[in-house]
Design a protein around this motif. Structure first.
Motif, PDB file in Angstrom:
ATOM      1  N   PHE A  80     -14.922  15.304  16.558  1.00 60.55           N
ATOM      2  CA  PHE A  80     -14.401  16.487  16.373  1.00 60.55           C
ATOM      3  C   PHE A  80     -14.606  17.253  17.709  1.00 60.55           C
ATOM      4  CE2 PHE A  80     -14.973  21.158  14.889  1.00 60.55           C
ATOM      5  CZ  PHE A  80     -13.471  21.381  14.500  1.00 60.55           C
ATOM      6  N   SER A  81     -15.777  17.191  18.192  1.00 56.64           N
ATOM      7  CA  SER A  81     -16.290  17.872  19.396  1.00 56.64           C
ATOM      8  C   SER A  81     -16.034  17.245  20.877  1.00 56.64           C
ATOM      9  CB  SER A  81     -17.895  17.860  19.431  1.00 56.64           C
ATOM     10  OG  SER A  81     -18.214  18.653  18.120  1.00 56.64           O
ATOM     11  N   SER A 124     -18.017  11.918  12.781  1.00 56.26           N
ATOM     12  CA  SER A 124     -16.976  12.694  12.538  1.00 56.26           C
ATOM     13  C   SER A 124     -17.046  13.870  13.295  1.00 56.26           C
ATOM     14  CB  SER A 124     -17.147  13.197  10.703  1.00 56.26           C
ATOM     15  OG  SER A 124     -16.509  12.144  10.265  1.00 56.26           O
ATOM     16  N   ILE A 125     -18.362  14.545  13.339  1.00 55.98           N
ATOM     17  CA  ILE A 125     -18.847  15.755  14.178  1.00 55.98           C
ATOM     18  C   ILE A 125     -18.615  15.370  15.522  1.00 55.98           C
ATOM     19  CG2 ILE A 125     -21.027  15.762  14.390  1.00 55.98           C
ATOM     20  CD1 ILE A 125     -21.025  18.615  13.419  1.00 55.98           C
ATOM     21  N   MET A 138     -24.840  22.610   4.339  1.00 54.61           N
ATOM     22  CA  MET A 138     -24.339  21.209   5.134  1.00 54.61           C
ATOM     23  C   MET A 138     -25.146  20.183   4.591  1.00 54.61           C
ATOM     24  SD  MET A 138     -24.394  20.558   9.178  1.00 54.61           S
ATOM     25  CE  MET A 138     -26.391  20.383   9.214  1.00 54.61           C
ATOM     26  N   ILE A 152     -12.182  20.650  18.150  1.00 55.47           N
ATOM     27  CA  ILE A 152     -13.132  21.940  18.293  1.00 55.47           C
ATOM     28  C   ILE A 152     -12.422  23.003  19.016  1.00 55.47           C
ATOM     29  CG2 ILE A 152     -14.818  21.384  19.963  1.00 55.47           C
ATOM     30  CD1 ILE A 152     -16.592  22.679  18.093  1.00 55.47           C
ATOM     31  N   TRP A 160     -13.792  18.992   5.758  1.00 57.24           N
ATOM     32  CA  TRP A 160     -14.618  20.055   5.803  1.00 57.24           C
ATOM     33  C   TRP A 160     -14.904  20.434   7.159  1.00 57.24           C
ATOM     34  CZ3 TRP A 160     -19.484  20.174   8.638  1.00 57.24           C
ATOM     35  CH2 TRP A 160     -20.344  21.036   8.169  1.00 57.24           C
ATOM     36  N   LEU A 161     -14.666  19.888   8.130  1.00 56.48           N
ATOM     37  CA  LEU A 161     -14.715  20.171   9.676  1.00 56.48           C
ATOM     38  C   LEU A 161     -13.712  21.399   9.974  1.00 56.48           C
ATOM     39  CD1 LEU A 161     -15.912  17.037  11.519  1.00 56.48           C
ATOM     40  CD2 LEU A 161     -17.047  19.220  11.204  1.00 56.48           C
ATOM     41  N   ARG A 169     -16.528  26.373   5.623  1.00 60.45           N
ATOM     42  CA  ARG A 169     -17.132  25.082   5.527  1.00 60.45           C
ATOM     43  C   ARG A 169     -18.348  25.518   4.211  1.00 60.45           C
ATOM     44  NH1 ARG A 169     -18.409  23.685  11.723  1.00 60.45           N
ATOM     45  NH2 ARG A 169     -15.971  23.142  12.388  1.00 60.45           N
ATOM     46  N   TYR A 212     -15.169  14.576   5.413  1.00 66.05           N
ATOM     47  CA  TYR A 212     -15.932  15.299   6.305  1.00 66.05           C
ATOM     48  C   TYR A 212     -14.850  16.030   7.362  1.00 66.05           C
ATOM     49  CZ  TYR A 212     -20.529  13.818   5.134  1.00 66.05           C
ATOM     50  OH  TYR A 212     -21.701  13.620   4.471  1.00 66.05           O
ATOM     51  N   ARG A 213     -13.736  15.297   7.683  1.00 64.38           N
ATOM     52  CA  ARG A 213     -12.689  15.772   8.595  1.00 64.38           C
ATOM     53  C   ARG A 213     -12.329  17.162   7.860  1.00 64.38           C
ATOM     54  NH1 ARG A 213      -6.949  16.086   8.361  1.00 64.38           N
ATOM     55  NH2 ARG A 213      -6.394  16.486  10.580  1.00 64.38           N
TER      56      ARG A 213
END
Length: 226
Positions: A200-201, A196-197, A15, A210, A53-54, A59, A50-51
């Motif tokens: 996503f969460s 992004s994360i 990562m 997620i 990748w998530l 990953r 990043y999207r």
């Protein structure tokens, strides 16, 4: 137990390498576009990368895959991201100039304090909007106008996501100030990754959630131009 620790450690290292590779790609593509043309497409491409990748199953990306994915998104964003980014920069310039005039010129008293406080609140809101808007643009194949309207709604409708995004950005700025090497090595790739994360969460966006929603993964050049 040791094998699980080794696996997690390897994923964390991969990562970190991905974040570094995205930063290198951002710098290179910004220069490729002579900064003025290349900067905002690089911001957009980082969030789109990043999207993807998530949403990947493992990953585990090589540097080459990260670079090629970023480059594909960057080419598709040259016009749209510049229109969006420069318009947003104009809003920030207006707010900064207004704040400077109120606080460093002879506008005192209750009115001056009230205007200054209102500008601070507006800038905080626009800051959250800025961090979330690039993520939202990367997730939907819609126009910039649609992205602006939807992000404004999301800042209010997803307060936890907005606050966490803002807090992580402030933490990132503190880390840059405390350890300047982080800024040099990872640059703007870090806030793009954290935004992004967080979305996503916590944002529960269709196609970027997620919590196990089924969706089709986007490919480079997924944004339409406004």
């Amino acid at each position: 137990m040791l094998s699980r620790f080794s696996l997690r450690y390897e994923r964390i290292c991969r990562m970190i390498v991905t974040i570094f590779a995205v930063n290198v790609a951002m710098v290179a593509h910004t220069l490729l576009g002579a900064v003025i043309v290349g900067f905002f497409p690089s911001i957009a491409a980082a969030h789109s990368t990043y999207r993807l990748w998530l949403l990947s199953s493992d990953r585990v990306w090589s540097v080459r895959k990260t670079w090629s994915t970023f480059h594909g998104f960057w080419k598709g964003e040259i016009r749209s991201a510049n229109e969006f980014g420069w318009s947003l920069s104009g809003v920030w310039l207006l707010l900064i100039v207004d704040y400077w005039m109120v606080n460093w010129h002879d506008i005192g008293g209750t009115i001056g304090i009230g205007i200054s406080g209102a500008l601070v609140v507006i800038m905080v809101f626009v800051g959250m909007f800025t961090l979330l808007s690039w993520v939202l643009r990367s997730n939907f194949n819609e126009s910039n106008r649609w992205a602006i309207k939807t992000t404004l709604q999301m800042v209010v409708a997803r307060p936890l996501c907005s606050l966490i995004t803002a807090a992580l950005f402030m933490l990132t700025v503190w880390a840059w100030y405390t350890w300047p090497g982080i800024l040099v090595v990872f640059g703007l790739s870090v806030p793009a990754f954290l935004s992004s994360i967080t979305v996503f969460s916590y944002a529960r966006l269709p196609g970027m959630d997620i919590h196990g929603t089924r969706f089709s993964v986007a490919t480079p050049s997924n944004n339409t131009e406004d």
